[in-house]
Design a protein around this motif. Sequence first.
Motif, PDB file in Angstrom:
ATOM      1  N   TRP A 544       0.865  -1.177   0.000  1.00 16.07           N
ATOM      2  CA  TRP A 544       0.000   0.000   0.000  1.00 16.07           C
ATOM      3  C   TRP A 544       0.903   1.229   0.000  1.00 16.07           C
ATOM      4  O   TRP A 544       1.820   1.333   0.798  1.00 16.07           O
ATOM      5  CB  TRP A 544      -0.921   0.022   1.206  1.00 16.07           C
ATOM      6  N   SER A 546       1.281   5.676  -0.805  1.00 14.93           N
ATOM      7  CA  SER A 546       0.661   6.985  -0.963  1.00 14.93           C
ATOM      8  C   SER A 546       1.700   7.950  -1.525  1.00 14.93           C
ATOM      9  O   SER A 546       2.868   7.915  -1.113  1.00 14.93           O
ATOM     10  CB  SER A 546       0.131   7.513   0.370  1.00 14.93           C
ATOM     11  N   GLN A 556      -6.511  11.593   1.593  1.00 14.09           N
ATOM     12  CA  GLN A 556      -5.269  10.842   1.531  1.00 14.09           C
ATOM     13  C   GLN A 556      -5.599   9.416   1.115  1.00 14.09           C
ATOM     14  O   GLN A 556      -6.187   8.650   1.872  1.00 14.09           O
ATOM     15  CB  GLN A 556      -4.506  10.847   2.858  1.00 14.09           C
ATOM     16  N   ILE A 558      -4.412   5.636  -0.419  1.00 18.27           N
ATOM     17  CA  ILE A 558      -3.298   4.704  -0.525  1.00 18.27           C
ATOM     18  C   ILE A 558      -3.608   3.747  -1.670  1.00 18.27           C
ATOM     19  O   ILE A 558      -4.736   3.296  -1.843  1.00 18.27           O
ATOM     20  CB  ILE A 558      -3.043   3.943   0.791  1.00 18.27           C
ATOM     21  N   LYS A 579      -7.599   2.812  -1.436  1.00 17.03           N
ATOM     22  CA  LYS A 579      -8.322   2.944  -0.174  1.00 17.03           C
ATOM     23  C   LYS A 579      -8.096   4.349   0.369  1.00 17.03           C
ATOM     24  O   LYS A 579      -7.152   5.039   0.006  1.00 17.03           O
ATOM     25  CB  LYS A 579      -7.845   1.892   0.833  1.00 17.03           C
ATOM     26  N   LYS A 581      -7.141   6.578   3.412  1.00 20.84           N
ATOM     27  CA  LYS A 581      -6.586   6.699   4.758  1.00 20.84           C
ATOM     28  C   LYS A 581      -7.270   7.837   5.494  1.00 20.84           C
ATOM     29  O   LYS A 581      -7.511   7.773   6.703  1.00 20.84           O
ATOM     30  CB  LYS A 581      -5.077   6.940   4.681  1.00 20.84           C
ATOM     31  N   GLU A 582      -7.572   8.898   4.749  1.00 18.42           N
ATOM     32  CA  GLU A 582      -8.349  10.025   5.272  1.00 18.42           C
ATOM     33  C   GLU A 582      -9.387  10.381   4.217  1.00 18.42           C
ATOM     34  O   GLU A 582      -9.040  10.794   3.113  1.00 18.42           O
ATOM     35  CB  GLU A 582      -7.458  11.232   5.576  1.00 18.42           C
TER      36      GLU A 582
END
Length: 712
Positions: A544, A546, A556, A558, A579, A581-582
Amino acid sequence: MLQLYQRHEFPEGVDQYEYFPNSQSILVRLYDGSVWQSQNEGYDWMHLEPHEHFTKLRRHPHDDERAYLLTNDAHFYATTDAGHSWIRVATPGPPSRFPAEVLELQVHPDYLLWMGDVNCERGSQEQCHGAAWYSVDNGKRWSFVEHYVRSCMWSPLSSHFTDLTEIFCESYSIKEGYQGTKSPANRLELVSGKSLYTEKEVMFDNGFILSGKFSVYLAIIEAVWSQYFSKLETPYQLSYDGEKFPSVKFPPTTVPYYNFRRMDHHSHHRDTLTIYAPTLRSTMEWGSLLKSDFTGTLFVTSLDYVNGDVYTGLVDFERISGMEGIALANVVANPREAASTGSKVVQSKITHNDGGTWEYLTPPRQDSLGMPYQCNDTNCHLHLRGSTMHRAKGKAFSKTSVVGSIVGVGNVGENLAQDYTTSSTFISRDAGFSWEEIHKKSHFWEFGDSGSILVMVNDKEATNHVIFSKNEGLTWAEYQFADKEMFVKDIITEPTGKSRRFIVLGDFMSPLHVPTVAVHIDFSSLTTRQCDLEVSNDDSDFEWWSPSESCLLGQQKIYHRRIREADCVVGSQTIWRPKYKEWSCPCTKADFECEFNHARDENGDCVLISGTKSLKTIPEGECDAQLGPDFDNVWYERTAYRKIPASFCYRGESLDRGPERLCPNRRVKLVWKIVILVMFVSLFVYPYWSLVSLGRAFSTIVAGESGSMRGD
């Protein structure tokens, strides 16, 4: 071991090629008008319809298995199965000689529009004109639309329900004589025809240019633009649904001509557009990137002096595939001097916030040989050759299947070197935040198998080999594909970048020699171990990742990608979706761009453009637009900033909010509350208080009288 399966020599040079996505089929059109097809990624080739002269290849934008071969006669050829079979489609007439796309396509793959000539045979030009027909069964039957048209198009797709049977035409008001004759009395009208043009309505009849009829992809909308010459106060209007044409406002420093170009369409906010407005200086071109607000009607300048090519129509601007809001562009740093000298000084820039701000590319610390660059001051940056200057015109920097990786040819210095031979090849694996030189000299390149292999070939000097890397440029190996050196013109593979078969196009004589050789190279046997995509496994080949530790456009994400050193095959496995993260980060300055009639100064702050006025805020509109938990019955004065439509940020900084004002509806409610309170006090409280006061006074009198009686 690698194997050179086949080498095929075409009788002429390659003018155009189209790969069917997610297939092994490729079409090639030569300069002599012949079309060749391979069903196995360039291993074997077949000459299609040898007796025909084809003018254009056209793939269907909404159906990956459909394509069309156009001719100069009253027919074309079509496939609905990625070239496995072809049918000859008769048309009502030969293709139109007047400005038009002769074959218009739409989301329904069987719906076709044909623009053809009428009464234009040799020796008979007096009544020569263009006409349109439609078909709803892929050309089996045609129905008439309109005579004397310059172009027709299907209704633009929008985020709302679209009538797939609606047709728009640029139609001349006088339907006689030669269509090419110019006459002020012969107005060009924009006609809307619902129910397959049986219900016609003239929408504009005062002279206009339907100049922004953009290509449509999937469910992304198409814009229809019109220009009025008699109403200078509203010279441009735009429609997303074909019915409403609100006025469009552009920056005072930029007036887009009819040949402006759409650069992209944002996937999240369908009503926002980025367009390129060219400025011509003799044979030189540059222009401005104009970016709209969320309504699609208020444009601001995102970047000035963007390099363009007046001959090809290409622009040095490109979105990075698979990454929201990240783009590369080249700008002309000396527009005044270039206009007189004819020599451009070009520099590269990148944005990570959807054009809100642009920065220079950070140069690598050392080259591919481990040596430091001679340029090491603050004016030292990395500059890449865009689509207008690379030998393979329109070559992309990135692929969706290799998320975050960008490959380009250029140099480190103050400007892009004019000498092409001084170029090197660079890569970024973090969406353009950092770069490294992976090889000296310039190359054509292609990713294969979702990034497990990177193949490059020298694009300037004669060569007989390709180089390939299984770790995105950390190490290289060489494969010789011929005994004799050839001048390579391009290297191509299946468009999604998932195949491990490549085709090298070139010739064995000289760069000016016409016949092209196609060399098929297969890397399928290079690695056989399947990648382990499960990140939680200790020996996983994926991670994963970013691009930044901070949020980009208020989020955010990923991304699921192959570890650089993993020696494995992705194959047909599906790489996981990003996905969050934030999901929604606090807003920062990077989430805002300049408001209409504002531009950034030398400090990067948005200021009012000299001689202009700020937009007036309409309280009713601001209050009606408020939704969600923050709706507090207030509105805010406009500032020099507006939130970037693509940003998902929430709360945090609020640069787009000026002084707070009370919503008109809240004022009305407050007034009514006061009126009701006064009425309540008048009708109930005051009488009750009066009665209580009267009772107290009566009690006092009675008590006083009783005391007097006892005293007596």
